[in-house]
Design a protein around this motif. Structure first.
Motif, PDB file in Angstrom:
ATOM      1  N   GLN A 157       0.800  -1.228   0.000  1.00 16.64           N
ATOM      2  CA  GLN A 157       0.000   0.000   0.000  1.00 16.64           C
ATOM      3  C   GLN A 157       0.833   1.279   0.000  1.00 16.64           C
ATOM      4  O   GLN A 157       0.382   2.318  -0.483  1.00 16.64           O
TER       5      GLN A 157
ATOM      6  N   ARG B  30       1.228   3.714  -2.971  1.00 14.59           N
ATOM      7  CA  ARG B  30       0.005   4.335  -3.480  1.00 14.59           C
ATOM      8  C   ARG B  30      -0.615   5.324  -2.487  1.00 14.59           C
ATOM      9  O   ARG B  30      -1.753   5.754  -2.665  1.00 14.59           O
ATOM     10  N   ARG B  31       0.122   5.703  -1.451  1.00 10.98           N
ATOM     11  CA  ARG B  31      -0.410   6.578  -0.416  1.00 10.98           C
ATOM     12  C   ARG B  31       0.522   7.760  -0.177  1.00 10.98           C
ATOM     13  O   ARG B  31       1.723   7.683  -0.442  1.00 10.98           O
TER      14      ARG B  31
ATOM     15  N   TYR C 255       4.180   6.503   7.145  1.00 12.73           N
ATOM     16  CA  TYR C 255       2.854   6.203   6.617  1.00 12.73           C
ATOM     17  C   TYR C 255       2.164   5.282   7.604  1.00 12.73           C
ATOM     18  O   TYR C 255       2.693   4.218   7.965  1.00 12.73           O
TER      19      TYR C 255
ATOM     20  N   HIS D 128      -0.995   2.937   8.259  1.00 14.70           N
ATOM     21  CA  HIS D 128      -2.037   2.212   7.541  1.00 14.70           C
ATOM     22  C   HIS D 128      -3.109   1.741   8.510  1.00 14.70           C
ATOM     23  O   HIS D 128      -2.828   1.012   9.473  1.00 14.70           O
TER      24      HIS D 128
END
Length: 282
Positions: A85, A88-89, A105, A107
């Motif tokens: 992920q 894409r963040r 990041y 999640h």
């Protein structure tokens, strides 16, 4: 844009584009491929993180400790979930100084049903860059984890890649690994081989990597990649007709929930895993 400088070295980061590097130069030379102007997709950048797994999961489906997980496609109409992920963040800047920065990041459970925190630490020297990527299980249940980094390099005239490896995973038409081939197949990276001149796509995972690769081109400075011992796989991506290629240190292989040793580990709640990559110019 986050800019780090150390002597003649300069690093530019785009936290909102998958926590990606968008340019790395030494003495004005692009050591890595610069991002395309205005890039909003990590695929158009210089380097991005692979977290919490590397490469493709067939149809995004796997079972972990009795739980079936289905991940949606994340690369256009390609059917397989790819690279986790993080790429894409947007990432958050936790610290930024003259020659160091940390991006994070967080999640929240979703299609990937485990909470985690990913962290990238960038350390710039006058001749090189060190990236440390880590992931911490932030939930209350065990979580699978694999890590990798995806650097792009300019494909220079006469470029030779030397990377000691002992085998390669063959791939099918959708770039999934099929069988493991022991020894040399196609380009002999272990002995040093030209990047140009091979028909078709190279998008293969090589085994037994020594955690060191050297990129050489006539009349130009070498680029050396080294990585932490956990990075036992090296993914090489050479798309036909393009002016770049990728040499990717990975701590897990494609189809990470497939049979055999894949490099995936299980993190208990609060437990972390990390890898690092150094890129040295000249």
């Amino acid at each position: 844009m986050i800019v780090l400088e150390s002597g003649a070295a300069r690093l530019e980061l785009a936290p909102e584009v998958g926590g990606a590097v968008v340019r790395f130069t030494v003495d004005g030379r692009d050591v890595m491929r610069p991002a395309r102007p205005g890039a909003t997709d990590a695929l158009d950048t210089t380097n991005f993180p692979l977290v919490p797994f590397c490469n493709r999961i067939p149809d995004g489906r796997f079972v972990f400790e009795g739980r079936e997980v289905v991940l949606p496609p994340n690369l256009g109409d390609h059917p397989h979930a790819l690279h986790g992920q993080g790429w894409r963040r947007a990432w958050t800047v936790e610290t930024a100084a003259a020659a160091e920065a940390t991006l994070v990041y967080d999640h929240a459970p979703s299609d990937w049903p485990w909470a985690y925190r990913a962290e990238q630490r960038f350390e710039l020297s006058e001749t090189g860059l060190r990236i440390t990527l880590s992931v911490t299980n932030a939930g209350d249940a065990p979580m699978p984890a694999g890590l990798g980094l995806h650097p792009y390099f300019p494909r220079r005239a006469g470029e030779v890649l030397t990377a000691p490896v002992d085998g390669v995973w063959m791939i099918d038409e959708s770039v999934l690994p099929t069988t493991h081939h022991v020894g040399v197949w196609g380009a002999d990276w272990a002995g040093g081989a030209a990047v140009e001149g091979y028909p078709g796509l190279i998008d293969h995972c090589y085994t037994g990597w020594s955690q060191r690769a050297v990129l050489t081109a006539p009349g130009q400075p070498d680029t050396t990649i080294t990585a932490s011992p956990e990075c036992r796989w090296l993914h090489v991506y050479v798309p036909p007709g393009e002016d770049f290629y990728c040499v990717e240190p990975c701590a897990s292989r494609p189809n990470p929930f497939g049979a055999g040793e894949t490099g995936m580990v299980t993190l208990a709640p609060g437990q972390s895993r990390s890898i690092w990559m150094n890129i040295t110019a000249g």
